[in-house]
Design an enzyme around this catalytic site. Structure first.
Site, mmCIF file in Angstrom:
data_model
loop_
_atom_site.group_PDB
_atom_site.id
_atom_site.type_symbol
_atom_site.label_atom_id
_atom_site.label_comp_id
_atom_site.label_asym_id
_atom_site.label_seq_id
_atom_site.Cartn_x
_atom_site.Cartn_y
_atom_site.Cartn_z
ATOM 1 N N TYR A 57 20.610 4.622 -3.180
ATOM 2 C CA TYR A 57 19.823 4.284 -4.375
ATOM 3 C C TYR A 57 20.724 3.530 -5.362
ATOM 4 O O TYR A 57 21.604 4.104 -5.998
ATOM 5 C CB TYR A 57 19.242 5.534 -5.051
ATOM 6 C CG TYR A 57 18.221 6.295 -4.209
ATOM 7 C CD1 TYR A 57 17.686 5.745 -3.041
ATOM 8 C CD2 TYR A 57 17.796 7.563 -4.570
ATOM 9 C CE1 TYR A 57 16.759 6.443 -2.269
ATOM 10 C CE2 TYR A 57 16.866 8.264 -3.809
ATOM 11 C CZ TYR A 57 16.357 7.702 -2.661
ATOM 12 O OH TYR A 57 15.450 8.399 -1.898
ATOM 13 N N LEU A 206 3.267 11.135 -5.418
ATOM 14 C CA LEU A 206 2.211 10.505 -6.237
ATOM 15 C C LEU A 206 1.854 9.126 -5.685
ATOM 16 O O LEU A 206 1.233 8.323 -6.396
ATOM 17 C CB LEU A 206 2.697 10.339 -7.684
ATOM 18 C CG LEU A 206 2.677 11.568 -8.598
ATOM 19 C CD1 LEU A 206 3.303 11.215 -9.959
ATOM 20 C CD2 LEU A 206 1.259 12.083 -8.801
ATOM 21 N N ALA A 207 2.271 8.845 -4.443
ATOM 22 C CA ALA A 207 2.063 7.504 -3.860
ATOM 23 C C ALA A 207 2.574 6.417 -4.805
ATOM 24 O O ALA A 207 1.904 5.433 -5.100
ATOM 25 C CB ALA A 207 0.602 7.272 -3.492
ATOM 26 N N GLY A 209 2.967 6.500 -7.886
ATOM 27 C CA GLY A 209 2.211 6.435 -9.141
ATOM 28 C C GLY A 209 0.730 6.145 -8.940
ATOM 29 O O GLY A 209 -0.076 6.369 -9.844
ATOM 30 N N LEU A 210 0.339 5.650 -7.736
ATOM 31 C CA LEU A 210 -1.064 5.293 -7.481
ATOM 32 C C LEU A 210 -2.016 6.440 -7.770
ATOM 33 O O LEU A 210 -3.119 6.250 -8.255
ATOM 34 C CB LEU A 210 -1.241 4.911 -6.003
ATOM 35 C CG LEU A 210 -1.090 3.465 -5.583
ATOM 36 C CD1 LEU A 210 -1.389 3.344 -4.097
ATOM 37 C CD2 LEU A 210 -2.026 2.565 -6.395
ATOM 38 N N LEU A 211 -1.574 7.673 -7.459
ATOM 39 C CA LEU A 211 -2.464 8.828 -7.603
ATOM 40 C C LEU A 211 -2.527 9.343 -9.040
ATOM 41 O O LEU A 211 -3.212 10.320 -9.313
ATOM 42 C CB LEU A 211 -2.030 9.946 -6.643
ATOM 43 C CG LEU A 211 -2.288 9.616 -5.168
ATOM 44 C CD1 LEU A 211 -1.512 10.556 -4.249
ATOM 45 C CD2 LEU A 211 -3.785 9.693 -4.859
ATOM 46 N N GLY A 213 -3.788 7.517 -11.343
ATOM 47 C CA GLY A 213 -5.038 6.948 -11.865
ATOM 48 C C GLY A 213 -4.850 6.098 -13.112
ATOM 49 O O GLY A 213 -5.806 5.829 -13.834
#
Ligand SMILES: NC(=O)c1ccc[n+]([C@@H]2O[C@H](COP(=O)([O-])OP(=O)(O)OC[C@H]3O[C@@H](n4cnc5c(N)ncnc54)[C@H](OP(=O)(O)O)[C@@H]3O)[C@@H](O)[C@H]2O)c1
Length: 311
Positions: A57, A206-207, A209-211, A213
């Site tokens: 990272y 959270l995918a 951040g996708l999840l 919303g």
């Protein structure tokens, strides 16, 4: 914060794990270090005792930043630290390297950057098709004997690959991609881990951040997500609409949408902790309550079907 035993180890880890990939400028742009350090302080206040990072990272940047924080704030004892090896970035072009000599060198370098004596969980970042598992296992044995690592884990391996490693070494943890959208490990890897009592710490819970919303088409991320088709146009719109249809179930539990998505992951009986990528104190603070319970079986399945229908 709830805690649970990681596999068969003596580690009691918080059900939320603080993910450090966000300190990889190539993928995530510049995350201000002062707010990131404030997030770590907040994690301590909230009882989060588990951090996931990797040498790759930011090519050492995430580990060094964490090491400086732990030393400056004298708080190494407040955290269990998981890191990873796999990418050899000693030269300009990074390549996978899981040879015996390299693993020993990579571990030394991680310990130096993290400014710690022992890594609590040392994970191979991915499967390397050309190094024999015996060789990786021999390096693990040496590091354990030297007291440099307490426990070993794997990431992104399938059940067959784990089975192969288990012939030569103990594996205490799998770190797979798992969330309401990406459920590929449900068929084989999660049952395998349950059967073998191997802990599971999920990534991209959270995918990315996708999840949560929160995004609308045209949203400017300023990071790798600007190039990811799942975060654009019609695909994003369809998924966000499905995420918002989860609201009544979220309300019934008194949770926000991102908390509900994390609680969904944590409800799976194989899952030990959900890793969440954190940039700010608000993010760790607002996700922590997700760890305080589980969903009913009915609600778990309803949410899964809702998101599957949007794919
Ligand atoms: N082993 C592997 O191969 C691998 C691969 C990927 C990740 N990981 C590990 O898993 C961790 C997490 O995975 P990830 O970074 O891919 O994705 P993630 O945790 O699914 O998503 C991270 C994003 O979620 C959003 N977020 C965080 N907290 C939030 C909150 N409280 N409310 C609403 N949104 C929130 C933020 O988005 P915004 O930036 O839009 O604010 C953040 O950048 C990484 O940090 C890393 O430690 C491992």
């Amino acid at each position: 914060m709830q805690y649970t035993q990681l596999g068969k180890t003596d580690l009691m880890v918080s059900r939320i794990c603080f993910g450090c990939w966000q300190l990889s400028p190539r993928f995530w742009g510049d995350v201000p270090l002062d707010q990131w350090r404030a997030a770590l302080r907040k994690a301590i206040d909230l009882g989060v005792n588990f951090i996931d990072t990797a040498d790759a990272y930011g090519e050492g940047y995430a580990e060094s930043s964490l090491g400086e924080f732990l030393a400056a704030e004298k708080c190494r004892d407040r955290f269990l630290i998981a890191t990873k090896f796999y990418w050899n970035f000693e030269q300009a072009e990074r390549v996978p390297d899981t040879t015996y000599e390299y693993i020993l060198r990579a571990c030394e370098a991680s310990l130096r950057r993290l400014k710690i004596e022992t890594i609590d969980l040392y994970q191979i970042h991915a499967w390397d098709p050309i190094t024999r598992p015996e060789e990786v296992a021999a390096a693990f044995g040496q590091l354990k004997k030297q007291g440099k690592v307490r426990w070993f884990g794997v990431s992104n391996l399938n059940a067959e690959q784990m089975r192969l490693y288990l012939r030569y070494t103990d594996i205490e943890c799998l770190q797979p991609l798992y969330n309401l959208i990406d459920r590929g490990v449900e068929a084989n890897e999660l049952p395998f881990c349950l059967a073998q009592r191997i802990g599971v710490i999920t990534y991209s819970s959270l995918a990315r951040g996708l999840l949560s919303g929160r995004y609308k088409p045209g949203h400017h991320f300023g990071d790798h997500r600007d190039q990811d088709p799942r975060f654009q146009g019609e695909a994003l719109e369809r998924l966000q609409a499905a995420v918002h249809r989860m609201q009544p179930i979220a309300d019934a539990y008194g949770l926000t949408l991102p908390q509900l998505a994390i609680r969904w992951v944590l409800t799976h009986p194989a899952v030990t902790s959900a890793i969440v990528g954190i940039k700010t104190p608000e993010q760790i603070e607002t996700i922590a309550p997700a760890a305080d319970g589980v969903l009913s079986s009915r609600d778990w399945h309803t949410l899964a079907a809702l998101i599957a229908a949007a794919k």
